[in-house]
Design an enzyme around this catalytic site. Structure first.
Site, mmCIF file in Angstrom:
data_model
loop_
_atom_site.group_PDB
_atom_site.id
_atom_site.type_symbol
_atom_site.label_atom_id
_atom_site.label_comp_id
_atom_site.label_asym_id
_atom_site.label_seq_id
_atom_site.Cartn_x
_atom_site.Cartn_y
_atom_site.Cartn_z
ATOM 1 N N ASP A 105 126.711 31.923 3.045
ATOM 2 C CA ASP A 105 125.912 33.489 3.431
ATOM 3 C C ASP A 105 125.285 33.477 2.079
ATOM 4 O O ASP A 105 126.240 34.066 0.886
ATOM 5 C CB ASP A 105 127.403 34.855 3.821
ATOM 6 C CG ASP A 105 126.850 35.115 4.054
ATOM 7 O OD1 ASP A 105 125.790 35.819 4.569
ATOM 8 O OD2 ASP A 105 127.829 36.497 4.911
ATOM 9 N N ASP A 118 112.629 32.934 7.521
ATOM 10 C CA ASP A 118 112.357 33.143 8.440
ATOM 11 C C ASP A 118 113.389 33.751 10.043
ATOM 12 O O ASP A 118 113.431 33.271 11.025
ATOM 13 C CB ASP A 118 111.731 31.351 9.611
ATOM 14 C CG ASP A 118 110.839 31.531 10.929
ATOM 15 O OD1 ASP A 118 110.601 32.926 10.601
ATOM 16 O OD2 ASP A 118 111.064 31.239 11.499
ATOM 17 N N GLY A 127 115.374 24.105 10.042
ATOM 18 C CA GLY A 127 114.906 23.016 8.448
ATOM 19 C C GLY A 127 113.374 22.424 9.108
ATOM 20 O O GLY A 127 113.262 22.495 8.326
ATOM 21 N N ASP A 133 121.958 28.165 4.701
ATOM 22 C CA ASP A 133 122.126 28.769 6.339
ATOM 23 C C ASP A 133 123.827 28.935 6.408
ATOM 24 O O ASP A 133 124.339 28.350 5.653
ATOM 25 C CB ASP A 133 121.706 27.955 7.532
ATOM 26 C CG ASP A 133 121.262 28.287 8.353
ATOM 27 O OD1 ASP A 133 120.562 28.855 8.678
ATOM 28 O OD2 ASP A 133 122.351 28.549 8.932
ATOM 29 N N TRP A 138 110.792 25.344 8.321
ATOM 30 C CA TRP A 138 110.258 25.857 7.053
ATOM 31 C C TRP A 138 111.078 24.728 6.025
ATOM 32 O O TRP A 138 109.655 24.517 4.605
ATOM 33 C CB TRP A 138 110.721 27.074 6.844
ATOM 34 C CG TRP A 138 109.377 27.984 7.420
ATOM 35 C CD1 TRP A 138 108.996 28.306 8.837
ATOM 36 C CD2 TRP A 138 109.290 29.481 7.556
ATOM 37 N NE1 TRP A 138 108.556 28.726 9.281
ATOM 38 C CE2 TRP A 138 108.591 29.437 8.450
ATOM 39 C CE3 TRP A 138 109.252 29.949 5.371
ATOM 40 C CZ2 TRP A 138 108.043 31.071 8.380
ATOM 41 C CZ3 TRP A 138 109.258 31.596 6.001
ATOM 42 C CH2 TRP A 138 108.310 31.811 6.945
ATOM 43 N N LYS A 165 110.369 36.994 7.934
ATOM 44 C CA LYS A 165 109.611 37.477 8.609
ATOM 45 C C LYS A 165 110.223 38.924 9.897
ATOM 46 O O LYS A 165 111.299 39.662 9.168
ATOM 47 C CB LYS A 165 110.267 36.252 9.833
ATOM 48 C CG LYS A 165 109.731 37.109 11.861
ATOM 49 C CD LYS A 165 110.411 35.488 13.166
ATOM 50 C CE LYS A 165 112.097 35.510 12.868
ATOM 51 N NZ LYS A 165 111.468 34.405 13.954
#
EC number: 2.1.1.166
Length: 238
Positions: free
Chosen positions: A115, A139, A76, A99, A78, A179
């Protein structure tokens, strides 16, 4: 304890019992990482929060009142940064964290345990947030196997999936941040992003460990119409 090259005291973990070398090195790195200590002092859930802070301080895409979705949000860090910057706690902005894992509540953040690859995920997000969003953050890192080429393909594949999700839910002019890891495997990803966004660049925050190939792809100015199947679309310059 010994001092490192900056003059800070460095903690060394002595081998104890069944502690593996890799675990020992990870623990030493955590104990000696100034961003880990700073995150605890600032009440942030992960050191990764500073990476988003640095990127946004330079490019200013997390504006008060906008809508943000954070993919692979746990634990959490971000989401905390996004919520503060868009004013989610007082209702000015909106943040939805997604998530597969459970995540403790963050004030101002709506959480969806699902998902994002599921066919119905974009529609569920749009329903939760009441329309399309301004920023999609990711990320996430793919699970690795230890086989370099396989891992690179997995990592790039995950970012490509996140980018496709972003194109489904972003408003025109929106921003996508994800990322990636430095390798030649992401060339196709960058080419596609340049078709869908006005500006695409790679960013390496100072808080990203120097010995890591980690960096972030920043795509700004979503064109509004995904060009996934248009191989002849003109490419924008970064």
């Amino acid at each position: 304890m010994a001092k490192d090259t900056t003059g800070r005291l460095r903690v060394t973990v002595k081998s104890a019992g069944r502690l593996k070398l890799s675990s020992k090195l990870w623990l030493e790195r955590q104990l000696n990482d100034p961003y880990v200590a700073q995150a605890k002092r600032d009440g942030l859930r992960s050191r990764a929060a500073y990476k988003l802070i640095e990127i946004d301080d330079k490019y200013h895409f997390l504006k008060p009142g906008i809508a943000v979705v954070d993919l692979g949000a746990a634990p959490g860090g971000w989401s905390q940064v996004a919520a503060k910057r868009v004013g989610a706690a007082d209702g000015r902005g909106k943040v939805v964290a997604i998530d597969l894992l459970e995540m403790p509540e963050i004030v101002g953040v709506d959480f969806a345990q699902l998902d994002f690859l599921h066919a119905e995920a974009p529609a569920k997000l749009l329903s939760m947030i009441g329309g399309k969003v301004d920023v999609v953050l990711s990320d996430m890192a793919a699970n690795t196997t230890g086989h370099r080429k396989t891992d690179q393909l997995r990592i790039v594949g995950l970012v490509e999936d996140a980018a496709a999700f972003a194109c489904d839910v972003l408003k025109p002019g929106g921003t996508f941040v994800a990322k990636v890891f430095q390798s030649g495997a992401d060339a196709t990803l960058v080419t596609q992003l340049k078709r869908d966004f006005v500006t695409v660049k790679h960013v390496k925050p100072a808080s990203s460990r120097k010995d890591s190939s980690e960096r972030y792809v920043l795509a700004m100015g979503f064109r509004g119409v995904p060009t996934t199947h248009d191989a002849d679309a003109p490419m924008a310059t970064s």
